[in-house]
Write an enzyme that holds these catalytic residues in place. Sequence first.
Site, PDB file in Angstrom:
ATOM      1  N   ASP A 153       0.684  -1.308  -0.102  1.00 47.40           N
ATOM      2  CA  ASP A 153      -0.054  -0.059  -0.053  1.00 47.40           C
ATOM      3  C   ASP A 153       0.772   1.151   0.020  1.00 47.40           C
ATOM      4  O   ASP A 153       0.372   2.537   0.505  1.00 47.40           O
ATOM      5  CB  ASP A 153      -0.909   0.117   1.258  1.00 47.40           C
ATOM      6  CG  ASP A 153      -1.817  -1.236   1.191  1.00 47.40           C
ATOM      7  OD1 ASP A 153      -2.413  -1.552   0.365  1.00 47.40           O
ATOM      8  OD2 ASP A 153      -1.807  -1.743   2.482  1.00 47.40           O
ATOM      9  N   GLY A 154       2.177   1.086  -0.548  1.00 45.78           N
ATOM     10  CA  GLY A 154       3.169   2.294  -0.349  1.00 45.78           C
ATOM     11  C   GLY A 154       4.296   2.135   0.027  1.00 45.78           C
ATOM     12  O   GLY A 154       4.765   0.701   0.454  1.00 45.78           O
ATOM     13  N   SER A 195       2.545   6.877   0.873  1.00 44.51           N
ATOM     14  CA  SER A 195       1.621   5.835   1.772  1.00 44.51           C
ATOM     15  C   SER A 195       0.241   6.156   1.254  1.00 44.51           C
ATOM     16  O   SER A 195      -0.326   7.155   1.352  1.00 44.51           O
ATOM     17  CB  SER A 195       1.671   6.225   3.300  1.00 44.51           C
ATOM     18  OG  SER A 195       0.771   5.358   3.631  1.00 44.51           O
ATOM     19  N   ARG A 196      -0.311   5.093   0.659  1.00 46.05           N
ATOM     20  CA  ARG A 196      -1.589   5.305  -0.293  1.00 46.05           C
ATOM     21  C   ARG A 196      -2.759   5.264   0.673  1.00 46.05           C
ATOM     22  O   ARG A 196      -3.845   5.957   0.167  1.00 46.05           O
ATOM     23  CB  ARG A 196      -1.542   3.911  -1.110  1.00 46.05           C
ATOM     24  CG  ARG A 196      -0.668   4.379  -2.405  1.00 46.05           C
ATOM     25  CD  ARG A 196      -0.852   3.264  -3.276  1.00 46.05           C
ATOM     26  NE  ARG A 196       0.284   3.208  -4.362  1.00 46.05           N
ATOM     27  CZ  ARG A 196       1.213   2.433  -4.159  1.00 46.05           C
ATOM     28  NH1 ARG A 196       1.347   1.583  -3.210  1.00 46.05           N
ATOM     29  NH2 ARG A 196       2.427   2.549  -4.973  1.00 46.05           N
ATOM     30  N   VAL A 197      -2.802   4.679   1.869  1.00 47.18           N
ATOM     31  CA  VAL A 197      -4.010   4.486   2.764  1.00 47.18           C
ATOM     32  C   VAL A 197      -3.837   5.096   4.300  1.00 47.18           C
ATOM     33  O   VAL A 197      -4.901   5.193   4.579  1.00 47.18           O
ATOM     34  CB  VAL A 197      -4.571   2.870   2.767  1.00 47.18           C
ATOM     35  CG1 VAL A 197      -4.722   2.572   1.477  1.00 47.18           C
ATOM     36  CG2 VAL A 197      -3.564   1.987   3.417  1.00 47.18           C
TER      37      VAL A 197
END
Length: 507
Positions: free
Chosen positions: A339-340, A364-366
């Site tokens: 997720d990143g 960091s996507r989330v």
Amino acid sequence: MTLRKDEISTLLKEKIRHYEDKIVTDDVGTVMTVGDGIALVSGLDNAMASEVVVFEDETRGMILNLEEELVGVVILGDDEGIKEGQTVRRTKEIVEVSVGDGMMGRVIDALGRPIDDLGAIMSEKKRPIERVAPGVMARRSVHEPLMTGIKTIDSMFPIGRGQRELIIGDRQTGKTALAIDTIINQKDTDVRCIYVAIGQKASTVATIVEKLKTSGAMAYTTVVMASASESAPMQYIAPYSACAIAEEWMESGKHVLIIYDDLSKHAVAYRTMSLLLRRPPGREAYPGDVFYLHSRLLERACKLNDELGGGSITALPIIETQAGDISAYIPTNVISITDGQIFLQTELFNSGFRPAVDVGLSVSRVGSNAQFKAMKQVSKSLKLELAQYDELLAFTQFGSDLDPVTKRTIDRGSRIREILKQAQYDPLSMGLEVISIWAVEHDYFKDIALEKVKEVEEAMHRYFKNKEVLKKLEEAKELNEDIENELKEALDAFFKERNILGADNAE
């Protein structure tokens, strides 16, 4: 040609007798060849993939290849006692590992056996090391923060419980240090930690264990070690064993942080086994299913929904790059699964900026969904300011005349960068991180000489540890008007006192 009745009878009896022999000996095979931790076995016609088999000297193996005449077995241990012609028997079980609270504070091998001289592990429950990841309906989106105690990450690339955040960079850039700091920062929280050492030197792992003990982190940490001296099969199963231990806690509603250090060596161990088993090589000699190797591992990290207890596994896999090449096969595979990523750059590390996080390539996507409001409030413009600083710094190398706006941007950026530096094994509480970033964003450090910024920041932290405003900030987890006013008053008082006493005496 015609057969007489007695001949037909004899042939049928012979067939039936051999058929019965086959059924009886079906669970026992013979070693045809052995070497490099791999055995080719004939006779195990009903064997299953990932099934455990036992050799004559009680060494265990795991079936990986199912061929027409032979099965390929990876040996889980030393193969010196295994010889051609020896018998192999099926167990009709797959590889399992002990799980439960008895694993906390222990150093174990890839099969869950203790290697820390602290006696047997008190745990009766076992789980298979391989398991299908929870489905979409069993999960909940990431919404709770997992604080690393590292200002750069918590402010710009926050991690949430249940997230998979890749740590990537060349060797000797501080990847393991970053992961160990995150484990140390979980002290006094409800997060249990697992550190998986794959292909590391045993002395390096011993140093890490000692550091975890002295910092008090070993009490809530399990170390799973498959060192460089161990066979490729042991390195291959180590992360799956660790994940099974983590899943037991997650399913009982607890939170787990798991570090895979590192998956580059894990992929190499799998490639070694695959080539010895004569699986067809694909790109860079890795077999075609190497993506599945890591995806089925990392997909098991998640945040469960409230109906299933709300537990979580947060995974921080580590990947080592060669000369900063993040477009290589294994790095791109793992980047696409996670997720990143937090990218650590050699040039930054060598220039003294540590942790050497590259702000441009990291993401960091989330995690921002899980960030504390206070951290979100103070860090919203950090990335932009650092990007402007880097761009202007590169531009000003070609000339010396700077206009006031450019000079101010560079001065401010250099102080932000200085504040984001952090010593190893020194994670900070959320409140102190917010205070440092708030102070530099509001220009409290603008008149401080660059080489004195860290010294003043440390004095400021000591000053705030006795202040009520720090406690209020950590309880509220946001900067409301009252807390901001109190924070401003305290900072004004600290910097005023520092100016009166002089930099060397101020506390």
